[in-house]
Motif scaffolding. Structure first.
Motif, PDB file in Angstrom:
ATOM      1  N   PRO A 218      -6.848  21.361 -23.781  1.00 50.32           N
ATOM      2  CA  PRO A 218      -7.095  22.581 -24.748  1.00 50.32           C
ATOM      3  C   PRO A 218      -6.061  23.117 -25.639  1.00 50.32           C
ATOM      4  N   VAL A 219      -4.986  23.294 -24.810  1.00 48.68           N
ATOM      5  CA  VAL A 219      -3.920  24.042 -25.755  1.00 48.68           C
ATOM      6  C   VAL A 219      -3.426  23.019 -26.814  1.00 48.68           C
TER       7      VAL A 219
ATOM      8  N   GLU B 238      -5.258  20.527 -28.425  1.00 51.00           N
ATOM      9  CA  GLU B 238      -6.205  20.271 -29.319  1.00 51.00           C
ATOM     10  C   GLU B 238      -6.471  21.484 -30.213  1.00 51.00           C
ATOM     11  N   ARG B 239      -6.064  22.604 -30.055  1.00 53.02           N
ATOM     12  CA  ARG B 239      -6.266  23.936 -30.728  1.00 53.02           C
ATOM     13  C   ARG B 239      -5.256  23.785 -32.061  1.00 53.02           C
ATOM     14  N   ASN B 240      -4.483  22.908 -31.956  1.00 48.78           N
ATOM     15  CA  ASN B 240      -3.576  22.536 -33.233  1.00 48.78           C
ATOM     16  C   ASN B 240      -2.660  23.954 -33.097  1.00 48.78           C
ATOM     17  N   VAL B 241      -2.420  24.573 -32.065  1.00 47.96           N
ATOM     18  CA  VAL B 241      -1.611  25.635 -32.378  1.00 47.96           C
ATOM     19  C   VAL B 241      -0.060  25.354 -32.830  1.00 47.96           C
TER      20      VAL B 241
ATOM     21  N   ALA C 125       2.724  25.679 -28.335  1.00 47.47           N
ATOM     22  CA  ALA C 125       2.065  24.714 -27.386  1.00 47.47           C
ATOM     23  C   ALA C 125       3.043  24.442 -26.291  1.00 47.47           C
TER      24      ALA C 125
END
Length: 508
Positions: free
Chosen positions: A105-106, A108-111, A116
């Protein structure tokens, strides 16, 4: 009445042993942390910076908390410390579960990449470090109390803490990770923490009846550890350097195509029945451009980095001999042999750092191919003026150096620095890439050709895997990039390539 050990009679050697064991274990966790998050965010300067900062932050909070606990009487302080070691065991055993749960999730959120990396480090490794940092001040105060030469006890505890950290670092890198893997290593450390908890409880004068609750906590850590062991392995091979995976790409089992993933990046694709077909732009250019420069004549080559060995395999299929490959990780070679249909008998393989291999031999080559990567960046000691001088010395008079580089089209700071540095050594430096306009935000693949003279052609067609046109960028355009960035020459003293490649992401 059950017999209890008086805290005032604790032998100094016992406290020293406990301090050394906990200190060594905590440094093992720090080294393993970098290895474990690499499959999700890579292994780079940013990764290690984040891991070290998070672990040190955990130690700092733990030391502060331990100092407050140490103000209590010795027995009570040791018993409370035992509970923190149980917590250290639980969160160390659970680090794998936390990482597997939140990494996807971290990422894939493209932060922001730095966010990240830091978030994953905090989620998995802050609490193990915090709880492991508690015992040091408690044990040190316990060692000083009631002794006539408390200063010597203080010095001994500090010294053994540092020695333990050194031993833990060496054991992690040379024994635990390469022989046992990251998950098993963390479970061993959790077991050591659990034993330390029992010892602290015993030294603190805990009764046998009161031991039941700590044992329940240790049992929880054990169950978490068993759960972590039951997870499917991320790596097909976990070496001293990388997490290596082989991914099947073809839906047709009679026509297999496979991808090699090293840490979190694709490092090569090969088809069993089509060894001459390259599946990525960088492989297509590294295959075609040197052959274009050498023409029909036979030539020798030195390859920096093996990966899936796609280019050497293609050249062997074409009857091109005299290939030498420097691949630092023997497990990468083993994966290429076992999973990517590479025949090691067709080349000479050196399991060594490429710079060291070139320095130790005075043999000259017609082609030198640079295709080594740490995360998305070329290792910094392979992009310096000093290294390029070594490459030039190992090239035949009409030889060519072909180097793979990735950079953001919105910045090109890394490209400009490498071009400027190559120009310090080579009369001709060309930048090749796929034909077509760049897209905003694109991270584009370039191949730099450095030699004594320019190429006869300005464009070529190669399969990647579809037929693709690659062209050389105009010299004036490359000059403008170098001038815009006031490109600094990369040297052994200062070669911040990772920073330059991440600069556009850092300043967004």
């Amino acid at each position: 009445m059950e017999k209890q050990l008086s805290p005032t009679l604790i032998p100094l050697w016992l406290l020293i042993f406990l301090q050394a064991a906990i200190s060594a274990s905590s440094l093992v966790v720090e080294i393993v942390a970098g290895r474990m998050i690499a499959p999700y965010v890579g292994m780079s300067l940013y990764t290690w910076t984040s891991v070290i900062a998070v672990v040190l932050a955990g130690f700092s909070v733990g030391h502060w908390w331990g100092g407050r606990i140490a103000a209590r009487d010795t027995g009570q302080a040791l018993r409370k410390t035992a509970w923190t070691m149980i917590a250290a065991a639980i969160f160390t055993a659970g680090a794998t579960l936390l990482l597997r749960t939140f990494a996807g999730p971290v990422v894939e959120r493209n932060v922001h990449p730095l966010v990240a990396i830091t978030a994953l480090s905090m989620l998995a490794f802050f609490l193990p470090s915090l709880f492991a940092g508690v015992p040091a001040p408690v044990l040190t105060v316990a060692a000083m109390r009631g002794r006539t030469q408390s200063e010597r006890a203080l010095g001994a505890m500090f010294a053994v803490g540092a020695i333990g950290a050194i031993v833990g670092t060496l054991m992690a890198g040379f024994v635990f990770v390469p022989l046992l893997g990251s998950v098993t290593t963390l479970l061993i450390i959790a077991a050591i923490y659990a034993l330390a908890a029992l010892m602290c409880f015993w030294l603190g004068g805990g009764s046998r009846r009161a031991t039941i609750s700590p044992l329940i906590g240790i049992a929880i850590a054990f169950l978490i550890g068993i759960s972590a062991l039951g997870l499917p392995a991320i790596c097909d091979r976990e070496s001293s350097y990388y997490c290596i995976r082989t991914v099947e790409l073809s839906d047709d089992p009679t026509d297999p195509v496979r991808l090699m993933v090293v840490d979190h990046l694709a490092h090569g694709i090969s088809a069993r029945d089509a060894p001459r077909v390259m599946f990525t732009p960088h492989a297509a250019m590294l295959d075609a451009l040197p052959r274009m420069r050498m023409g029909p004549a036979a030539f020798t080559s030195f390859h920096i980095g093996g990966g899936s060995y796609s280019v050497p395999r293609a050249w062997a299929d074409r009857g091109i001999g005299g290939v030498t490959i420097a691949e630092i990780d023997p497990e990468v070679t083993a994966a290429a042999i076992n999973d990517f249909w590479f025949d090691p008998a067709t080349v000479t393989i050196l399991h060594s750092d490429a710079r060291m291999a070139l320095r130790q031999s005075d043999k000259q080559f017609d082609v030198i191919v640079g295709d080594a990567f740490t995360d998305i960046a070329v290792p910094e000691h392979l992009v310096t003026r000093e290294f390029f001088k070594l490459v030039s010395a190992r090239l035949a008079p009409d030889g060519v150096y072909a180097m793979n580089l990735i950079d953001s089209v919105d910045s090109l700071a890394a490209l400009s620095a490498v071009v400027a540095t190559l120009r310090e050594v080579f009369p001709s430096v060309e930048v090749w890439t796929a034909a077509g306009p760049p897209q905003s935000g694109e991270r584009r693949v370039f191949v730099l050709l450095a030699s004594a003279h320019d190429s006869a052609l300005s464009a070529i067609d190669a399969r990647a895997p579809d037929l693709t046109r690659f062209q050389v960028l105009a010299t004036g355009f490359v000059d403008s990039i170098v001038e815009r960035h006031a490109a600094r020459i990369l040297t052994d003293d200062h070669a911040p390539l990772s920073y330059l490649m991440g600069f556009d992401r850092v300043v967004d």
